[in-house]
Design an enzyme around this catalytic site. Structure first.
Site, short mmCIF file in Angstrom:
data_model
loop_
_atom_site.label_atom_id
_atom_site.label_comp_id
_atom_site.label_asym_id
_atom_site.label_seq_id
_atom_site.Cartn_x
_atom_site.Cartn_y
_atom_site.Cartn_z
N ASP A 70 3.37 -0.01 1.40
CA ASP A 70 2.24 0.26 0.53
C ASP A 70 2.65 0.19 -1.07
OD1 ASP A 70 0.96 0.02 3.00
OD2 ASP A 70 -0.41 1.69 2.26
N GLY A 71 3.16 0.84 -1.34
CA GLY A 71 3.53 0.94 -3.00
C GLY A 71 4.13 -0.59 -2.47
#
Length: 166
Positions: A70-71
Site C-alpha cells: 500500500d505504501g
C-alpha cells in the site's frame, strides 16, 4: 488500451524487483512498451525489455504498475498526481488493502489486453496550510511543531466548511 506501462518498484524490498521482472516478461510477451526509472538501470538492465526514463517521463504512460504494498501504491499516486495515469498495485508483501493483485497472481496482467477490469476513481484529499497545498490519496496527518500548543484547523468538503477542530 494500455500500450505504454510504467513499472514502479519499492526499492527497499528486493522481492519487488523479482516480481517486477516476472511481470515485465509477461507484459513484453504482449508487446507492451515498458518503462522503468533510470535509477534502476543497473538492477533491471538484464531484462532487455525495458526503456529507462526520467521519473517525470515515467508517469506519462498509459498505466503505472506499483510493485510493493500500500505504501508503494500511495507513493506512486503522489508522484503521478500531475499526470494521473491509472495505477495498478501488485502486493509483494503480506498485507495489501489497496493493492489489486498479489505477486502470486501475475497471470491477471493478461486481462489488460482483454479489458476485463474496471478503473476505480479515488478521491484525493487536499490539505492547505496558509498558501501551501498538499495532496494525499488515503490520509493526511496534521501535527503541530510544538506539541505543547493546541492547534486549530478547519475541515471543508468541496469548499464548504463542515467544522473547526482544536
Amino acid at each position: 488500451m494500455f500500450e505504454t506501462i510504467s513499472l514502479y518498484p519499492n526499492p527497499t524490498r528486493p522481492v519487488t524487483f523479482e516480481v517486477l521482472s516476472l511481470a515485465a516478461r509477461l507484459l513484453a510477451a504482449q508487446n507492451k512498451r515498458l518503462l522503468a526509472e533510470e535509477t534502476y538501470r543497473e538492477t533491471l538492465e538484464g531484462l532487455g525489455c525495458l526503456e529507462f526514463v526520467s521519473k517525470e517521463a515515467l508517469f506519462s504512460s498509459d498505466l503505472v504498475i506499483a510493485f510493493g504494498g500500500d505504501g508503494t501504491l500511495l507513493s506512486a499516486s503522489h508522484e503521478s498526481q500531475n499526470s494521473a495515469p491509472p495505477i495498478l498495485g501488485v502486493n509483494c508483501g503480506h498485507v495489501g488493502f489497496m493493492t489489486s493483485i498479489s505477486s502470486e497472481d501475475l497471470s491477471a496482467l493478461s486481462s489488460l489486453d482483454e479489458e476485463h477490469f474496471r478503473i476505480e476513481e479515488r478521491m484525493m484529499l487536499s490539505v492547505r496550510k496558509n498558501s501551501t497545498e498538499y495532496h494525499a490519496l488515503n490520509e493526511a496527518c496534521v501535527v503541530s511543531k510544538n506539541s505543547c500548543r493546541l492547534s486549530t484547523f478547519e475541515v471543508a468538503v468541496d469548499g464548504i466548511t463542515i467544522g473547526e477542530y482544536h
